[in-house]
Scaffold this motif. Sequence first.
Motif, PDB file in Angstrom:
ATOM      1  N   PHE A  23      44.557 -32.578 -47.384  1.00 46.69           N
ATOM      2  CA  PHE A  23      44.025 -33.133 -46.143  1.00 46.69           C
ATOM      3  C   PHE A  23      43.172 -32.072 -45.466  1.00 46.69           C
ATOM      4  CE2 PHE A  23      44.250 -33.897 -41.546  1.00 46.69           C
ATOM      5  CZ  PHE A  23      43.740 -35.176 -41.503  1.00 46.69           C
ATOM      6  N   SER A  24      41.928 -32.389 -45.182  1.00 39.16           N
ATOM      7  CA  SER A  24      40.989 -31.405 -44.633  1.00 39.16           C
ATOM      8  C   SER A  24      40.467 -31.797 -43.259  1.00 39.16           C
ATOM      9  CB  SER A  24      39.803 -31.236 -45.588  1.00 39.16           C
ATOM     10  OG  SER A  24      39.082 -32.459 -45.726  1.00 39.16           O
ATOM     11  N   GLY A  25      41.123 -32.778 -42.634  1.00 38.77           N
ATOM     12  CA  GLY A  25      40.601 -33.317 -41.380  1.00 38.77           C
ATOM     13  C   GLY A  25      41.136 -32.647 -40.139  1.00 38.77           C
ATOM     14  N   ASP A  26      40.707 -33.213 -38.998  1.00 38.67           N
ATOM     15  CA  ASP A  26      41.158 -32.780 -37.680  1.00 38.67           C
ATOM     16  C   ASP A  26      42.120 -33.820 -37.117  1.00 38.67           C
ATOM     17  OD1 ASP A  26      39.302 -30.797 -38.081  1.00 38.67           O
ATOM     18  OD2 ASP A  26      37.939 -31.453 -36.486  1.00 38.67           O
ATOM     19  N   VAL A  27      43.016 -33.356 -36.247  1.00 37.69           N
ATOM     20  CA  VAL A  27      43.941 -34.247 -35.555  1.00 37.69           C
ATOM     21  C   VAL A  27      43.935 -33.911 -34.074  1.00 37.69           C
ATOM     22  CG1 VAL A  27      46.342 -35.004 -35.306  1.00 37.69           C
ATOM     23  CG2 VAL A  27      45.423 -34.503 -37.591  1.00 37.69           C
ATOM     24  N   HIS A  28      43.764 -34.937 -33.253  1.00 38.66           N
ATOM     25  CA  HIS A  28      43.973 -34.832 -31.822  1.00 38.66           C
ATOM     26  C   HIS A  28      45.210 -35.655 -31.495  1.00 38.66           C
ATOM     27  CE1 HIS A  28      39.751 -33.666 -32.106  1.00 38.66           C
ATOM     28  NE2 HIS A  28      39.817 -33.208 -30.867  1.00 38.66           N
ATOM     29  N   ALA A  29      46.007 -35.182 -30.553  1.00 45.01           N
ATOM     30  CA  ALA A  29      47.255 -35.895 -30.274  1.00 45.01           C
ATOM     31  C   ALA A  29      47.730 -35.621 -28.861  1.00 45.01           C
ATOM     32  CB  ALA A  29      48.340 -35.490 -31.269  1.00 45.01           C
ATOM     33  N   MET A  30      48.538 -36.555 -28.355  1.00 40.99           N
ATOM     34  CA  MET A  30      49.320 -36.285 -27.152  1.00 40.99           C
ATOM     35  C   MET A  30      50.470 -35.354 -27.539  1.00 40.99           C
ATOM     36  SD  MET A  30      49.754 -39.878 -25.122  1.00 40.99           S
ATOM     37  CE  MET A  30      48.350 -40.886 -24.647  1.00 40.99           C
ATOM     38  N   ALA A  31      50.828 -34.474 -26.631  1.00 39.54           N
ATOM     39  CA  ALA A  31      51.976 -33.606 -26.868  1.00 39.54           C
ATOM     40  C   ALA A  31      53.237 -34.453 -26.999  1.00 39.54           C
ATOM     41  CB  ALA A  31      52.128 -32.620 -25.722  1.00 39.54           C
ATOM     42  N   GLU A  32      54.145 -34.011 -27.872  1.00 35.57           N
ATOM     43  CA  GLU A  32      55.399 -34.751 -28.018  1.00 35.57           C
ATOM     44  C   GLU A  32      56.117 -34.829 -26.676  1.00 35.57           C
ATOM     45  OE1 GLU A  32      57.923 -35.123 -31.522  1.00 35.57           O
ATOM     46  OE2 GLU A  32      57.141 -33.148 -32.077  1.00 35.57           O
ATOM     47  N   GLY A  33      56.686 -35.992 -26.409  1.00 39.17           N
ATOM     48  CA  GLY A  33      57.404 -36.194 -25.167  1.00 39.17           C
ATOM     49  C   GLY A  33      56.563 -36.772 -24.059  1.00 39.17           C
ATOM     50  N   THR A  34      55.272 -37.021 -24.312  1.00 37.56           N
ATOM     51  CA  THR A  34      54.395 -37.597 -23.295  1.00 37.56           C
ATOM     52  C   THR A  34      54.629 -39.107 -23.196  1.00 37.56           C
ATOM     53  OG1 THR A  34      52.705 -35.916 -23.742  1.00 37.56           O
ATOM     54  CG2 THR A  34      51.993 -37.912 -22.580  1.00 37.56           C
ATOM     55  N   ALA A  35      54.728 -39.617 -21.971  1.00 41.27           N
ATOM     56  CA  ALA A  35      54.824 -41.061 -21.779  1.00 41.27           C
ATOM     57  C   ALA A  35      53.477 -41.696 -22.096  1.00 41.27           C
ATOM     58  CB  ALA A  35      55.226 -41.368 -20.345  1.00 41.27           C
ATOM     59  N   PHE A  36      53.513 -42.846 -22.779  1.00 43.83           N
ATOM     60  CA  PHE A  36      52.263 -43.548 -23.056  1.00 43.83           C
ATOM     61  C   PHE A  36      52.470 -45.042 -22.945  1.00 43.83           C
ATOM     62  CE2 PHE A  36      54.219 -43.475 -27.238  1.00 43.83           C
ATOM     63  CZ  PHE A  36      53.762 -44.614 -27.894  1.00 43.83           C
ATOM     64  N   PHE A  37      51.327 -45.760 -22.920  1.00 41.29           N
ATOM     65  CA  PHE A  37      51.334 -47.184 -22.633  1.00 41.29           C
ATOM     66  C   PHE A  37      50.431 -47.909 -23.620  1.00 41.29           C
ATOM     67  CE2 PHE A  37      52.238 -44.649 -18.937  1.00 41.29           C
ATOM     68  CZ  PHE A  37      53.387 -45.243 -18.430  1.00 41.29           C
ATOM     69  N   ALA A  38      50.355 -49.217 -23.508  1.00 42.66           N
ATOM     70  CA  ALA A  38      49.609 -50.033 -24.469  1.00 42.66           C
ATOM     71  C   ALA A  38      48.147 -49.596 -24.544  1.00 42.66           C
ATOM     72  CB  ALA A  38      49.696 -51.501 -24.075  1.00 42.66           C
ATOM     73  N   ASP A  39      47.616 -49.606 -25.771  1.00 45.59           N
ATOM     74  CA  ASP A  39      46.213 -49.303 -26.096  1.00 45.59           C
ATOM     75  C   ASP A  39      45.874 -47.815 -26.017  1.00 45.59           C
ATOM     76  OD1 ASP A  39      45.299 -51.820 -26.838  1.00 45.59           O
ATOM     77  OD2 ASP A  39      44.836 -52.396 -24.779  1.00 45.59           O
ATOM     78  N   GLU A  40      46.824 -46.988 -25.631  1.00 46.85           N
ATOM     79  CA  GLU A  40      46.534 -45.557 -25.512  1.00 46.85           C
ATOM     80  C   GLU A  40      46.830 -44.844 -26.828  1.00 46.85           C
ATOM     81  OE1 GLU A  40      47.413 -44.973 -20.746  1.00 46.85           O
ATOM     82  OE2 GLU A  40      48.850 -44.173 -22.189  1.00 46.85           O
ATOM     83  N   PRO A  41      45.821 -44.255 -27.476  1.00 44.33           N
ATOM     84  CA  PRO A  41      46.099 -43.545 -28.726  1.00 44.33           C
ATOM     85  C   PRO A  41      46.941 -42.309 -28.476  1.00 44.33           C
ATOM     86  CG  PRO A  41      43.834 -43.154 -28.019  1.00 44.33           C
ATOM     87  CD  PRO A  41      44.405 -44.195 -27.090  1.00 44.33           C
ATOM     88  N   ILE A  42      47.969 -42.116 -29.289  1.00 44.17           N
ATOM     89  CA  ILE A  42      48.748 -40.884 -29.185  1.00 44.17           C
ATOM     90  C   ILE A  42      48.379 -39.919 -30.303  1.00 44.17           C
ATOM     91  CG2 ILE A  42      50.632 -42.083 -28.051  1.00 44.17           C
ATOM     92  CD1 ILE A  42      52.282 -41.701 -30.627  1.00 44.17           C
ATOM     93  N   LEU A  43      47.593 -40.401 -31.282  1.00 43.25           N
ATOM     94  CA  LEU A  43      47.147 -39.530 -32.368  1.00 43.25           C
ATOM     95  C   LEU A  43      45.833 -40.068 -32.919  1.00 43.25           C
ATOM     96  CD1 LEU A  43      49.044 -37.682 -35.039  1.00 43.25           C
ATOM     97  CD2 LEU A  43      47.459 -39.401 -35.885  1.00 43.25           C
ATOM     98  N   ARG A  44      44.894 -39.142 -33.163  1.00 42.64           N
ATOM     99  CA  ARG A  44      43.599 -39.490 -33.747  1.00 42.64           C
ATOM    100  C   ARG A  44      43.362 -38.612 -34.969  1.00 42.64           C
ATOM    101  NH1 ARG A  44      39.040 -37.117 -30.616  1.00 42.64           N
ATOM    102  NH2 ARG A  44      39.777 -38.446 -28.931  1.00 42.64           N
ATOM    103  N   VAL A  45      42.976 -39.228 -36.061  1.00 45.47           N
ATOM    104  CA  VAL A  45      42.657 -38.519 -37.302  1.00 45.47           C
ATOM    105  C   VAL A  45      41.164 -38.635 -37.558  1.00 45.47           C
ATOM    106  CG1 VAL A  45      42.927 -38.552 -39.822  1.00 45.47           C
ATOM    107  CG2 VAL A  45      44.936 -38.807 -38.344  1.00 45.47           C
ATOM    108  N   THR A  46      40.535 -37.496 -37.785  1.00 42.44           N
ATOM    109  CA  THR A  46      39.116 -37.452 -38.130  1.00 42.44           C
ATOM    110  C   THR A  46      39.002 -36.728 -39.472  1.00 42.44           C
ATOM    111  OG1 THR A  46      38.551 -37.290 -35.779  1.00 42.44           O
ATOM    112  CG2 THR A  46      36.816 -36.739 -37.360  1.00 42.44           C
ATOM    113  N   ALA A  47      38.591 -37.465 -40.507  1.00 45.51           N
ATOM    114  CA  ALA A  47      38.608 -36.904 -41.851  1.00 45.51           C
ATOM    115  C   ALA A  47      37.732 -37.769 -42.756  1.00 45.51           C
ATOM    116  CB  ALA A  47      40.041 -36.872 -42.391  1.00 45.51           C
ATOM    117  N   PRO A  48      37.395 -37.278 -43.963  1.00 47.21           N
ATOM    118  CA  PRO A  48      36.703 -38.145 -44.923  1.00 47.21           C
ATOM    119  C   PRO A  48      37.480 -39.454 -45.100  1.00 47.21           C
ATOM    120  CG  PRO A  48      36.706 -35.892 -45.712  1.00 47.21           C
ATOM    121  CD  PRO A  48      37.590 -35.910 -44.491  1.00 47.21           C
TER     122      PRO A  48
END
Length: 445
Positions: free
Chosen positions: A87-112
Amino acid sequence: MISPLLTDLYQLNMAQAYLDHGATDTAVFEFFARTLPARRGFLLAAGLEQALDFLENLRFTPDEIAWLKGTGRFKPNLLDYLRDFRFSGDVHAMAEGTAFFADEPILRVTAPLPQAQFVESRLINILHFQSLVAAKAARIRLAAPDKVLVDFGLRRAHGAEAGLMAARASYLTGFAGTATVLAGEMFGIPLYGTMAHSFIEAFDDEMTAFETFARARPDNLVLLLDTYDTEAAARKVVTLAPRLQAAGIAIRAVRLDSGDLIALSKNVRGILDSGGLRDVTIFASGGLDEDSLAAFARAKAPIDGIGIGTAMTTSSDVPAIDCVYKLQEYAGIARRKRSENKATWPGRKQVWRRYGADGRMIGDILALEGHDKAGEPLLHRVMQSGRRLQPAETLDAIRARVKRELERLPAPLRKLEAGTTYPVAVADELVTLAAEVDRRMQPKP
């Protein structure tokens, strides 16, 4: 490590087609919940550590490649690709333990595209389960903020990994520990344990069973009272206590596991207090959840600690979240799904959280990345080019974040009030982009 073959067949089917077509440009996928289930006014992001472990260490062994080849399903170009898979991509994420709600991404993968697609099934598997259990455990914690809570759920968990991850997720929300020994070894979670009814039944006399156990396991001694007659057992504990004390053994607690726990706890408390055992606490277990704990609080039941099993580890009232991992951009062009009741917002997104003067959350804004809004951005880069940017967070650090997040929830969410909603606004530029994508995808005349 779990085999990369723990995936859905269609991930390999699509990888084959992507490679055949040369579709290997950069893709962006996001993991989010479409909706919040009933009785869940919020969710908690959990499982990021295991998700990053999976991505960073994803490898196919020669035996796995040989097995894939032997199925006759796949061409040499895919087998070669998987043989060297990293895996050679990037990951953006909410920190573990963060409250989140509908439609809110908690993790984004950017890769081939083949990489970003292939990791979908396992990422959902990891993030869904721990976030599900963390949300349930948080409700239990909020229902009993001053009680010692312990995970008792392994035996009813849906598999070994589920039991371990439930122990981890519940500990993050403020549980004191777990009965699952391997979770203690793997994660450093404090271990709690008492005794089973079978131990009592193995002896002809209940008092003998109590004393035998006490002398074998004198530290943090907890005696189980409800094998036969609970109140009679409590009186035996009062009789036994001086003899054990003379041997330097203190009874720490008694456990109630069945019956009317409110009434029994009050009666047992009276027996213990009358016998001079005011320091002996009462621990309860047996099919308990946040509603049980709220009932204990209303009745002022003298229960000091609680073992939570099936209800939490299986999240029995809400056993699944409608969560997905969807393509939001490919080859620099925003994409979105338009299916009825399953439409997605396109593009790379950021979540901005606003707080009131009292420090409580007052609303979020779902926006396109690069369009700054008022508030705190919740998604941060945690992996670049397939490597973590920071060491793994300690569980204590995540526990502190969860504690802070629960304190900052709006009061109705903290009180677990039914029907409570939290405002998440969609930024204008996101609405505009969605319309542009729709126009672009209209059939040509």
